[in-house]
Design an enzyme around this catalytic site. Structure first.
Site, short mmCIF file in Angstrom:
data_model
loop_
_atom_site.label_atom_id
_atom_site.label_comp_id
_atom_site.label_asym_id
_atom_site.label_seq_id
_atom_site.Cartn_x
_atom_site.Cartn_y
_atom_site.Cartn_z
CG ASP A 198 23.19 21.19 -33.46
OD1 ASP A 198 24.24 20.80 -34.00
OD2 ASP A 198 22.48 22.10 -33.92
CD GLU A 224 0.36 -1.19 3.03
OE1 GLU A 224 1.16 -1.15 3.96
OE2 GLU A 224 0.06 -2.24 2.42
#
Length: 895
Positions: A352, A310
């Site tokens: 890049d 739980e």
């Protein structure tokens, strides 16, 4: 007046309004909106916000405390606990006249505790994300109080006048008042990245009325400005925009499915299957052997409760929030918490080079004519192109403008040349052009000035200017130019060719077709040196198991030189041409072979990332420009920087506050720490559940009584569950952080089978010692020979013994399984984890010796039994260490 108060309007009504505004004059639109071309005052903006609503999509139903509260108590595990509590009430408590309410109370307490913790975590998560997003909020330029102000996009109101330029995301639905070479893309709406020109003075033709996206004078919320500039007045905001609600809803649906989310669901499913199977077996065994089906049902339900993790949602959320806060302190903002695990699992990083691996400052080194002589004429033409273009001015344009400012009289140039038009850059042509008129020469001669990549410029040129002469571009001269470019590229210089064309077309009719029959005039060469930290950062990323791949639109020579400078493998470099005509298998192999890909379009960048993901990699993509957005969207983790264009920041899952991969490297290690602690919890809880399941099944089959009372079982689960909440504060070894990990459900059964039986073996030893030694010693004989009263004493001593041993073993499992080395000597958890687990075990041990032991059904066990537990724990640690060595012979990682 425009009536947009109601948010529940039909699409037809929206588009009928758009049609009216698109076909009326700007004066009529301003009158309709009670607006002015000079913008609103702050007071009027506040009134308009009250009348028309805020510029945001209503998500209050998902962000309210009521929503969080309901969500916290409606997890699969709390629902199961509530259902089990109801079944227990009907099957056990009601028939026994409510004599067994203790178990029910503890089950409900577990529901309340787990729900409250989850609720608090949801609030903390929401606040943490909001606070971090405020650090990278997207702004827009608004005319307010007679001045241009940069304000957050949610401050936009109907009637506002917005200034737009390249890189901006349109913040609301707008009617253009003024435009200059304005191109936008509607990719967020229809996936089309082809720029479309928007013209304020142009109205849609009759045959265009049903083509709303292509109205020339209307901009929609979420579209992106590619080049040019413009000013527009807002006529719809938030949910009243034509596409805003639909775009945001689609974006929510398209949130990437990452391995973490899939893994969580798989583990939950595995736990539920185990719970159902074990509780069913226990129910049948106890019912048949003990002939008390109601007690068997109550115990089986309790076993199901014990096997229900739980606290799983709370622990997962706590880990993610803690990790995001730690990352934010280091300059990395996490927009989507679910991306943390994928970031830690990343094994390929695509980026890049400009500004990421190189210094964020490009320098114009030379401005050569075709005879390799520096001339002012080449710099002047380069300046005209850079200064008058209105697309995203990148570092190259800034370098040209800076150099011209030092060497030329730019005021004279601006006075002598007026801009007429421009043809924006795109990644297919790899060129951009401006058209200027010379006011002092030849009665306003028009001049098209183009710069671009060498081969693309040569393809559209037919002449060269050399030593003042205009000569035909022969094949020999073409080859010589390419040789000159290659030589400069080999020196690490980026080279662009510059060309021009006189009187290219009538005014207002310029297009890509005019980029033909150019006269080449010279070279612009740029130095883009690597960052001093780039080589060391890439080395660290490589150490951490991450392959860095450069995806760039630049050429091979320059990129290869940079790769060598920063320590990348440059043996194999692929360009766009190499991908042509290849089948899927060949492409899949190519993306693995190379770390440098050059001359790429946005589509090819996206394709490479898709191929890498298809090959099984977890791919992160760094981007800061418009053309990076498609690749970012298709990666597992999209990463941008705080000074990126709006669309890149909107697309990103993670944002770096500084353009430095060193921040990302630290963030990845933090992500792995977060993932490690989550996996630690998963594996500990699953292993404990599996081991306990076997123990309970064996005990149910062999013992003449239940191995633990339902109340004791849920109490044990409650103590352990609360103590496990501290796991997010544990540390991870340096070795663990050096490799990407991903959550794989396939590995969990092997882990459970390896370590679950170890705890079962210790349980069986405990059962034997208790049943044949400790309990007979206290009760006065073997179970079968005792009176009913002594049998109760016998069983209560057994309950105490297994409760204490099981509690200590499950607390020790955190320390035993967190690392492959021997616990407490060669490795240890953080001190707060040590303190919490030992505190929980000690408190649980004291309960059977306290004044409430008879209420809970415990018997007072001899104190010397505690020394037996100590011996069992030492044996557990030894056996677990041996099993870890055996397990790691077949598996690469423990956690």
């Amino acid at each position: 007046m425009l009536n947009v108060k109601t948010s529940k309007k039909s699409k037809n009504a929206d588009f009928q309004l758009v049609q009216k505004i698109a076909r009326e004059t700007r004066v009529e639109t301003l009158a309709r909106l009670h607006a002015s071309a000079e913008g609103l005052s702050t007071r009027q903006a506040n009134l308009n916000r009250e009348e028309y609503g805020a510029n945001e999509i209503d998500t209050s139903k998902n962000d309210s405390k009521i929503h969080y509260f309901v969500e916290a108590f409606l997890t699969p595990f709390t629902i199961i606990l509530i259902v089990l509590a109801v079944i227990m009430c009907l099957a056990d408590i009601v028939p026994s006249n409510q004599n067994n309410v203790g178990t029910l109370i503890i089950i409900l307490a577990m529901v309340v505790i787990a729900g409250i913790i989850k609720f608090v975590q949801n609030i903390k998560t929401s606040d943490a994300v909001d606070n971090m997003l405020q650090m990278v909020s997207v702004t827009t330029n608004i005319k307010r109080d007679d001045e241009d102000q940069e304000l957050p996009t949610d401050q936009v109101v109907v009637g506002d006048v917005i200034n737009l330029e390249a890189g901006d995301m349109v913040p609301a639905d707008m009617r253009l008042l003024r435009s200059k070479d304005l191109f936008c893309t509607t990719s967020s709406i229809n996936g089309d990245f082809e720029p479309k020109e928007k013209i304020a003075t142009k109205v849609p033709r009759f045959e265009q009325l049903n083509d709303h996206l292509n109205y020339p004078n209307i901009l929609y919320q979420g579209t992106t400005i590619v080049s040019g500039s413009g000013t527009g007045v807002v006529f719809a905001t938030g949910e009243n925009t034509a596409f805003g609600a639909e775009v945001q809803a689609a974006n929510r649906k398209q949130i990437r499915k990452n391995t973490f989310g899939i893994g969580i669901k798989s583990i939950t499913k595995l736990q539920l299957i185990m719970m159902a199977a074990v509780s069913g077996i226990v129910f049948v065994l106890n019912g048949i052997l003990k002939q008390d089906w109601l007690s068997a049902l109550a115990f089986a339900i309790t076993v199901a409760v014990m096997l229900t993790p739980e606290m799983l949602p709370a622990i997962v959320t706590s880990n993610l929030v803690r990790g995001s806060k730690e990352m934010s302190k280091g300059g990395t903002i996490v927009k989507k918490l679910s991306s943390i695990q994928s970031l830690g699992s990343t094994d390929v990083l695509c980026t890049d080079k400009t500004g990421i691996l190189t210094q964020d400052k490009v320098m114009l080194e030379r401005h050569y004519d075709l005879g390799m002589n520096e001339t002012r004429r080449v710099l002047q033409l380069g300046y005209l192109n850079a200064y008058y273009q209105t697309g995203m001015q990148d570092l190259i344009d800034e370098a040209v403008i800076d150099a011209a400012g030092d060497e030329l009289d730019v005021d004279d140039i601006q006075r002598d040349y007026n801009k007429i038009d421009e043809i924006p850059f795109d990644y297919t042509r790899r060129r951009m052009s401006v058209v200027v008129a010379n006011s002092d020469y030849n009665h306003g001669e028009h001049l098209l000035v183009t710069k671009g990549a060498a081969e693309e410029m040569l393809d559209v040129s037919t002449q060269i200017e050399l030593n003042g002469e205009i000569l035909p571009l022969t094949e020999q001269r073409r080859n010589k130019i390419l040789e000159q470019v290659d030589d400069m590229n080999s020196d690490g210089l980026r080279v662009l060719l510059l060309g021009y064309k006189r009187n290219p077309a009538p005014v207002g009719e310029f297009s890509v077709k005019d980029e033909s029959d150019l006269t080449l005039v010279g070279f612009l060469t740029f130095l883009d040196p690597p960052k001093e930290s780039a080589r060391a950062t890439l080395a660290k990323l490589n150490r951490d198991g991450i392959t860095v791949k450069i995806l760039t639109g630049d050429n091979e020579a320059v990129t290869r030189t940079l790769g060598l400078q920063v320590g990348l493998n440059v043996d194999t470099v692929y360009s766009a041409e190499d991908f042509e005509g290849k089948n899927d298998d060949e492409l899949a192999q190519m993306v693995e072979e190379s770390n440098i890909f050059v001359q790429l379009t946005p589509e090819l960048k996206t394709k490479i990332i898709k191929l890498l993901r298809r090959n099984g990699h977890i791919v992160s993509c760094v981007g800061d420009k418009i053309n990076d957005a498609p690749a970012m969207r298709n990666s597992d983790v999209a990463i941008s920087v705080d000074n990126a264009v709006d669309v890149a920041k909107e697309t990103a899952d993670v944002i770096l506050l500084h353009k430095d991969l060193a921040l990302l490297e630290e963030a990845i290690r933090t992500s792995r720490k977060v993932f490690g602690n989550i996996m630690k919890y998963f594996k500990v809880i699953l292993t404990s559940s599996f081991g306990n399941s076997i123990s309970i099944i064996i005990a149910s089959a062999c013992l003449p009584f239940l191995p633990l009372l339902p109340l004791q079982l849920v109490l044990l689960n409650l103590i352990i569950g609360i103590s496990y909440l501290i796991i997010p504060f544990d540390s991870m070894s340096a070795t663990y952080l050096k490799a990407p990990r991903s959550l794989s459900i396939k590995k969990l059964p092997n882990f459970m089978l390896a370590f679950g039986p170890v705890s079962t073996l210790l349980d069986l030893i405990t059962f034997a010692v208790l049943f044949w030694v400790i309990c007979p010693h206290v009760a006065g004989g073997n179970f079968g020979s005792l009176s009913v009263e002594n049998k109760i004493l016998f069983s209560s001593i057994f309950y105490t013994g297994w409760f204490i041993e099981s509690l200590w073993m499950q607390e020790f499992s955190i320390h035993a399984l967190r690392d492959e080395r021997f616990p407490f000597i060669h490795q240890h958890a953080s001190w707060i984890v040590i303190a919490s687990t030992f505190a929980a075990a000690i408190i649980g041990t004291l309960i059977p010796f306290s004044g409430i032991n008879h209420i809970l059904g415990f018997g007072k066990i001899p104190l010397f039994y505690l020394w037996i537990v100590v011996g069992l724990m030492v044996l557990y640690l030894l056996l677990t260490t041996v099993m870890k060595q055996i397990y790691l012979k077949k598996e690469k990682f423990l956690i």
